[in-house]
Design an enzyme around this catalytic site. Structure first.
Site: not given
Length: 337
Positions: A70, A166
């Site tokens: 991540r 997003p």
């Protein structure tokens, strides 16, 4: 859709390098000047030191694999792969953006940097450390090894206002447009989302599917009933300020944090936790890729290696650009004050 061939790791590196040479010969813009084993003369065992520290950490905390994956995503998709996500500098750095809440892995990066600088002071960039550490942690979790060309330099700025990552509650078309804006394609998107076979997400990213999908006052009709009931127990309606629990993105991986094709199998059974993951069922290309990866783990692994390689080359700084930070959390100018 790209064709994927089974190759040994060194051949993958050579094949990718040959693609770069062909593109340059065709008049395409020059690729970043990263190198295979960039530190072979200046810090010969840099990658060995990184791998060793990752292995030590992983034995104590296997969640480091999805955490570093991540971090790479959050870094590379904002200003490119320049380690700007690691900076604590300024009033509102990238890591404080709403989309980046819950990021982890910073302590390991700091440790690796300390080890490397004790042996090769001021040589290895934080941007390269992040890429190498993520590759090694993912491999320990079951992902493939893949070539990480090195020579990145560290960025000089980090601002939460520039973070445009997003929401996970978007359509596959919106997600694809975003990935394409970074130079990636539908196979890259569908493949990289497979990292959701590990790790956790907060309930706030799931509750809309559980209670009020698209403002309907009802749950997402595409969600498997068993999963719906399980998630409702884990993510009850909460008031502002109340604790926001976390849930596993792939319960089959759960606390083992193992990289597998189960993510794609769950999508086909309508058991994806995040909406963007379930959305892969609705695009002609994304559903075909999902079906192929669900049926063939090695196809997924090979595609993942290539897509991680591509993501790690987004808008890198090289040569005299940026700097080699002394501390991954601060630019050298700020550290000298």
């Amino acid at each position: 859709m790209r064709k994927m061939k089974c190759m040994a790791l060194p051949l993958v590196a050579l094949a990718l390098l040959s693609l770069f040479l062909i593109a340059d010969a065709a008049g395409a813009p020059p690729k970043p000047r990263l190198q295979w084993h960039h530190y072979r003369n200046s810090c010969r065992y840099a990658e060995v030191y990184v791998r060793h520290e990752v292995e030590l950490f992983w034995k104590k905390d296997k969640s480091i694999a999805p955490k570093l994956a991540r971090l790479v995503y959050s870094d590379c998709f904002v200003h490119g792969c320049d380690a700007s996500i690691l900076l604590d500098e300024g009033a509102n750095p990238e890591k404080k953006a709403l989309q980046n809440q819950g990021l982890g892995g910073f302590t390991l990066i700091d440790k690796i940097k300390t080890v490397l600088d004790s042996r090769c002071p001021g040589v290895v960039s934080c941007a390269d450390i992040l890429q190498l550490a993520a590759r090694d942690a993912l491999k320990l979790a079951g992902a493939p090894g893949y070539p990480v060309f090195t020579g990145r330099r560290d960025g000089m700025k980090s601002d939460a206002a520039s973070v445009d990552l997003p929401s996970p509650s978007i359509t596959w078309q919106q997600a694809l447009s975003y990935f394409q804006s970074k130079g990636l394609d539908v196979l890259d998107m569908t493949t990289l989302l497979g990292a959701h076979s590990m790790g956790k997400t907060h309930c706030r990213y799931v509750v809309d599917r559980l209670y009020n999908y698209n403002g309907s006052g009802k749950p997402d009709p595409s969600m498997n009933d068993t999963l719906l009931n399980t998630l409702r127990n884990l993510c009850p309606p909460r008031k502002k300020g109340e604790h926001d629990p976390s849930v596993y993105l792939d319960p089959e991986s759960g606390p083992h944090y193992s990289f597998s094709e189960s993510y794609y199998k769950r999508i086909l059974r309508h058991e994806a936790v995040l909406e963007i993951d379930q959305q892969l069922l609705y695009g002609n290309d994304t559903v075909q890729i999902t079906e192929e990866f669900a049926a063939g783990f090695e196809d997924f692994r090979r595609a993942f290696a290539e897509s991680m390689y591509k993501m790690g080359n987004i808008d890198v700084l090289t040569g005299n650009q940026g700097e080699i930070r002394q501390n991954c959390r601060y630019t050298n100018k700020a550290k000298s004050k």
